[in-house]
Design a protein around this motif. Structure first.
Motif, PDB file in Angstrom:
ATOM      1  N   PRO A 194       0.810  -1.214   0.000  1.00  0.00           N
ATOM      2  CA  PRO A 194       0.000   0.000   0.000  1.00  0.00           C
ATOM      3  C   PRO A 194       0.845   1.267   0.000  1.00  0.00           C
ATOM      4  O   PRO A 194       1.938   1.304   0.561  1.00  0.00           O
ATOM      5  N   TYR A 250       0.291   5.612   0.483  1.00  0.00           N
ATOM      6  CA  TYR A 250      -0.636   6.637   0.963  1.00  0.00           C
ATOM      7  C   TYR A 250      -0.125   8.016   0.553  1.00  0.00           C
ATOM      8  O   TYR A 250       1.035   8.344   0.774  1.00  0.00           O
ATOM      9  N   PHE A 276      -5.163   6.183  -0.950  1.00  0.00           N
ATOM     10  CA  PHE A 276      -4.569   4.853  -0.857  1.00  0.00           C
ATOM     11  C   PHE A 276      -4.540   4.199  -2.226  1.00  0.00           C
ATOM     12  O   PHE A 276      -5.569   4.065  -2.885  1.00  0.00           O
ATOM     13  N   ASN A 304      -1.759   1.228  -4.641  1.00  0.00           N
ATOM     14  CA  ASN A 304      -0.694   0.234  -4.558  1.00  0.00           C
ATOM     15  C   ASN A 304       0.587   0.813  -5.149  1.00  0.00           C
ATOM     16  O   ASN A 304       0.552   1.638  -6.049  1.00  0.00           O
ATOM     17  N   TYR A 355      -7.332  -1.441  -5.308  1.00  0.00           N
ATOM     18  CA  TYR A 355      -7.470  -0.270  -4.449  1.00  0.00           C
ATOM     19  C   TYR A 355      -8.462   0.726  -5.038  1.00  0.00           C
ATOM     20  O   TYR A 355      -9.151   1.414  -4.321  1.00  0.00           O
TER      21      TYR A 355
END
Length: 190
Positions: free
Chosen positions: A120, A122, A140, A142, A172
């Motif tokens: 992940p 952010y 969020f 990948n 995501y």
């Protein structure tokens, strides 16, 4: 505000890159400071030669081998912070798992490593991406990180890094690719 965050990160990055002992060459820890041009094109377009640069990216990646699987392959983790600049200015933090390959038939004469991480990512200040069509960049997404490193001496490597951030085929988000970078860096094992 963003400048202040980066200024606070600099002493930590410097300590990581210049600390270490004589046995750092065998340590499971490393840090890579890297930078390069970035684009918002789809990965398939980039692989087809259409890397339309619309900015740049700089990043600091800290890796740790978690355990050895054998034959020069290790399972590892990576945490990194990045800063995109140019047409799209924003920063990201990422945490991923992956593999590092350290042993090749030519390793005695040409030491190198190859690593791939994914996990992940952010972006607290995700922008509206206009290329190829306007779409919001979800906070969020990948990330995928590839690193090819060639040993310069016991503790230092020169590296070629690829960073990619997207919705991972809808895992995501259904958003398009929002940031890819191909760059160079210095890797310090400590």
């Amino acid at each position: 505000m963003m400048k202040r965050r980066w200024l606070l990160c600099l002493p930590g990055a410097a300590a990581l890159l210049w600390s270490g002992t004589a046995s750092a060459g065998n340590s499971p820890w490393s840090a890579t400071l890297y930078a390069g041009p970035s684009a918002t094109a789809f990965v398939t377009q980039i692989l087809g030669g259409k890397f339309d640069v619309n900015g740049g990216m700089a990043g600091l990646a800290i890796d740790r081998g978690l355990f050895k699987l054998g034959s020069g392959i290790s399972f590892a983790a990576e945490v990194q912070v990045t800063q995109f600049f140019g047409k799209y200015t924003y920063n990201t933090g990422a945490l991923g798992l992956g593999f590092r390959f350290d042993e090749f038939p030519w390793s005695d004469t040409f030491p190198m490593s190859l690593a791939i991480y994914s996990g992940p990512s952010y972006a607290p200040n995700a922008p509206l991406i206009l290329d190829p069509t306007p779409h919001p960049d979800p906070k969020f997404l990948n990330f995928v990180s590839l690193e090819f490193a060639v040993q310069m001496n016991r503790n230092w490597d020169a590296s070629l890094r690829v960073y990619h951030r997207s919705g991972a085929w809808g895992t995501y988000s259904n958003t398009a690719d929002v940031g890819s970078m191909i760059g160079i860096g210095l890797r310090r094992r400590f």
